[in-house]
Design a protein around this motif. Structure first.
Motif, PDB file in Angstrom:
ATOM      1  N   THR A 160       0.816  -1.212   0.000  1.00 25.28           N
ATOM      2  CA  THR A 160       0.000   0.000   0.000  1.00 25.28           C
ATOM      3  C   THR A 160       0.849   1.261   0.000  1.00 25.28           C
ATOM      4  N   LEU A 161       1.892   1.287   0.817  1.00 25.14           N
ATOM      5  CA  LEU A 161       2.646   2.518   1.055  1.00 25.14           C
ATOM      6  C   LEU A 161       3.885   2.660   0.177  1.00 25.14           C
ATOM      7  N   TYR A 162       4.359   1.558  -0.420  1.00 22.85           N
ATOM      8  CA  TYR A 162       5.587   1.619  -1.214  1.00 22.85           C
ATOM      9  C   TYR A 162       5.343   1.011  -2.590  1.00 22.85           C
ATOM     10  N   LYS A 163       5.566   1.801  -3.638  1.00 19.76           N
ATOM     11  CA  LYS A 163       5.400   1.289  -5.003  1.00 19.76           C
ATOM     12  C   LYS A 163       6.739   0.907  -5.600  1.00 19.76           C
ATOM     13  N   GLY A 164       7.722   1.802  -5.545  1.00 16.42           N
ATOM     14  CA  GLY A 164       9.032   1.491  -6.076  1.00 16.42           C
ATOM     15  C   GLY A 164       9.079   1.537  -7.590  1.00 16.42           C
ATOM     16  N   PRO A 165      10.232   1.167  -8.137  1.00 17.41           N
ATOM     17  CA  PRO A 165      10.380   1.206  -9.605  1.00 17.41           C
ATOM     18  C   PRO A 165       9.541   0.124 -10.286  1.00 17.41           C
ATOM     19  N   ILE A 166       9.297   0.333 -11.569  1.00 15.65           N
ATOM     20  CA  ILE A 166       8.525  -0.621 -12.363  1.00 15.65           C
ATOM     21  C   ILE A 166       9.411  -1.781 -12.783  1.00 15.65           C
ATOM     22  N   ILE A 167       8.916  -2.980 -12.577  1.00 15.41           N
ATOM     23  CA  ILE A 167       9.616  -4.184 -13.025  1.00 15.41           C
ATOM     24  C   ILE A 167       8.947  -4.630 -14.318  1.00 15.41           C
ATOM     25  N   ASN A 168       9.659  -4.468 -15.432  1.00 10.58           N
ATOM     26  CA  ASN A 168       9.088  -4.762 -16.747  1.00 10.58           C
ATOM     27  C   ASN A 168       9.461  -6.188 -17.144  1.00 10.58           C
ATOM     28  N   PHE A 169       8.462  -7.079 -17.171  1.00 13.54           N
ATOM     29  CA  PHE A 169       8.690  -8.464 -17.549  1.00 13.54           C
ATOM     30  C   PHE A 169       8.548  -8.688 -19.054  1.00 13.54           C
ATOM     31  N   THR A 170       8.080  -7.676 -19.768  1.00 17.00           N
ATOM     32  CA  THR A 170       7.886  -7.816 -21.212  1.00 17.00           C
ATOM     33  C   THR A 170       8.859  -6.907 -21.945  1.00 17.00           C
ATOM     34  N   SER A 171       9.194  -7.254 -23.133  1.00 18.29           N
ATOM     35  CA  SER A 171      10.082  -6.440 -23.946  1.00 18.29           C
ATOM     36  C   SER A 171       9.264  -5.516 -24.837  1.00 18.29           C
ATOM     37  N   GLY A 172       9.873  -4.452 -25.281  1.00 21.32           N
ATOM     38  CA  GLY A 172       9.160  -3.524 -26.175  1.00 21.32           C
ATOM     39  C   GLY A 172       8.791  -2.255 -25.437  1.00 21.32           C
ATOM     40  N   GLY A 173       7.989  -1.455 -26.048  1.00 29.03           N
ATOM     41  CA  GLY A 173       7.630  -0.149 -25.516  1.00 29.03           C
ATOM     42  C   GLY A 173       6.397  -0.172 -24.679  1.00 29.03           C
ATOM     43  N   ALA A 174       6.330  -1.104 -23.713  1.00 25.25           N
ATOM     44  CA  ALA A 174       5.140  -1.191 -22.866  1.00 25.25           C
ATOM     45  C   ALA A 174       4.981   0.046 -22.022  1.00 25.25           C
ATOM     46  N   GLY A 175       6.144   0.654 -21.631  1.00 21.43           N
ATOM     47  CA  GLY A 175       6.046   1.794 -20.743  1.00 21.43           C
ATOM     48  C   GLY A 175       5.365   2.971 -21.400  1.00 21.43           C
ATOM     49  N   SER A 176       5.735   3.266 -22.655  1.00 22.41           N
ATOM     50  CA  SER A 176       5.114   4.401 -23.323  1.00 22.41           C
ATOM     51  C   SER A 176       3.666   4.140 -23.670  1.00 22.41           C
ATOM     52  N   HIS A 177       3.320   2.869 -23.951  1.00 20.20           N
ATOM     53  CA  HIS A 177       1.952   2.538 -24.323  1.00 20.20           C
ATOM     54  C   HIS A 177       0.997   2.730 -23.157  1.00 20.20           C
ATOM     55  N   HIS A 178       1.512   2.476 -21.942  1.00 21.36           N
ATOM     56  CA  HIS A 178       0.643   2.540 -20.771  1.00 21.36           C
ATOM     57  C   HIS A 178       0.930   3.761 -19.903  1.00 21.36           C
ATOM     58  N   GLY A 179       1.622   4.746 -20.457  1.00 19.32           N
ATOM     59  CA  GLY A 179       1.991   5.868 -19.626  1.00 19.32           C
ATOM     60  C   GLY A 179       0.818   6.621 -19.074  1.00 19.32           C
TER      61      GLY A 179
END
Length: 387
Positions: A160-179
């Motif tokens: 609940t209180l700590y999110k931390g960095p994103i752990i990306n298990f998939t390759s590609g531009g998932a981060g920009s797609h879901h920004g």
């Protein structure tokens, strides 16, 4: 008689593992529900309407089976039992599911399924309050249940209180797609987490009240049908108040219909029956002890199908929750058998007594003679060992 021994052993083993198989199968059903529901919510379906349609389907599916299979064993529906059914129809079909759907909409399906892992700890605490569980800190199993509950709650707090960095298990531009979706989720993340925790309390209360109700109304199918029916009535009342736009009730042959049908049949109809059946044998804490399996399945499906982003805090919190949960389960497994299990064992032993008696030859003439009492006691001792 020797030919029957393997078959009897197989039947006993199957009966012993039946609750485990039922609950494990149910976790796969829940994992599918999380993914399908998330898709329907993203397509604009109202969670209030989804909860109502879900229990309409469950009622239609369960009612014929309950009417036919339990017509001879169904007890009379008294006013106290009916009031309990009304409360059950509100706790899970209305309170729990609406809070859960909204919390999952504000977070992710993976995070929501992980948060549900605090359910065993909440159920355990409520079970202690209502004296369905006993705790003796001098015993290792009781201490394990207490420590495991504390660790589980700590894991939920980390998530609940700590999110931390994103752990990306998939390759590609998932981060920009879901920004944009991640930013929108972040703004409601804390609120969504509180709703998920609130849904766990509603669900835990449902399990506790269901255990008490089954003692007064021991007909699992009929009780499940009545709970779904009351969920429809109470959920419809809430939905009409919260959803003023009648177009929200429209449904077609799309993900909305699939979500209502799947969750209604699997996660309401079948689930209520299986949970009641297993809770009757093992207790409400056991029913909630396999949530981590559902979290693992849902996380894998969420990353593969929905391309969800997983945060480090969710992983760390989930690890703590799993560790604490199985500490509770280990302590629970060391508890003495419940009265229901003891009664079942006594019935099985009573059924085996005549078979054992046939294999023991007692000379009736010697019973009345000298030393007859000793021989009788020896025969009784042999009989006890055979049983």
């Amino acid at each position: 008689m020797g030919d029957q021994t393997p078959f009897v052993s197989f039947c006993l083993a199957l009966s012993k593992f039946k609750p485990y198989l039922a609950i494990i199968s149910l976790q796969f059903g829940y994992a599918g529900m999380y993914i399908i529901t998330m898709v329907s919510l993203k397509h604009g379906m109202s969670h209030y309407v989804l909860a109502v349609y879900r229990h309409v389907v469950a009622t239609i599916v369960l009612a014929p089976f309950a009417f036919v299979l339990e017509r001879k064993i169904r007890p009379k529906l008294t006013l106290p039992v009916f009031l309990r059914i009304m409360a059950l129809g509100f706790l899970e079909p209305v309170l729990d599911q609406n809070l859960y759907y909204l919390g999952m909409k504000y977070t992710t399906a993976t995070f929501a399924s992980a948060t549900v892992n605090i359910l065993p700890a909440v159920t355990f605490i409520l079970a202690i309050i209502f004296r369905l569980e006993t705790v003796n800190v001098r015993r290792l199993q009781s201490l394990a249940k207490v420590i495991g509950t504390a660790v589980t709650v700590a894991g939920a707090m980390v998530m609940t209180l700590y999110k931390g960095p994103i752990i990306n298990f998939t390759s590609g531009g998932a981060g920009s797609h879901h920004g944009s979706s991640v930013d929108s989720s972040d703004s409601h993340f804390f609120t969504g987490t509180l709703m998920l925790i609130g849904s766990c309390f509603g669900w835990a209360g449902f399990f506790i009240l269901q255990s008490f109700t089954l003692k007064k109304y021991p007909a699992e199918l009929s009780l499940s049908t009545l709970i779904c029916l009351m969920g429809v009535v109470e959920g419809a009342a809430v939905s009409l108040i919260m959803e003023r736009d009648m177009s929200a009730w429209k449904i077609g042959f799309d993900s909305r219909l699939l979500a209502a049908a799947y969750s209604g049949v699997v996660c309401s109809g079948i689930a209520y029956y299986v949970q009641g059946f297993v809770s009757k044998q093992k207790g409400p804490v056991f029913v909630t002890s396999f949530s981590p399996l559902c979290m693992i399945i849902t996380s894998a499906l969420g990353v593969i199908i929905l391309a969800e982003l997983v945060h480090l805090g969710s992983i760390l919190g989930a690890i703590l929750i799993v560790f604490g949960l199985y500490t509770v389960v280990w302590g629970k497994s060391k508890d003495p058998p419940s009265s229901a299990a003891s009664f079942t064992d006594e019935k099985a032993a009573a059924q085996e007594l005549p078979i054992t008696c046939k294999s023991i030859n007692v000379d009736d003439n010697n019973i009345d003679g000298p030393g007859g009492m000793l021989k009788t006691n020896q025969a009784k001792s042999t009989l006890t060992q055979g049983a």
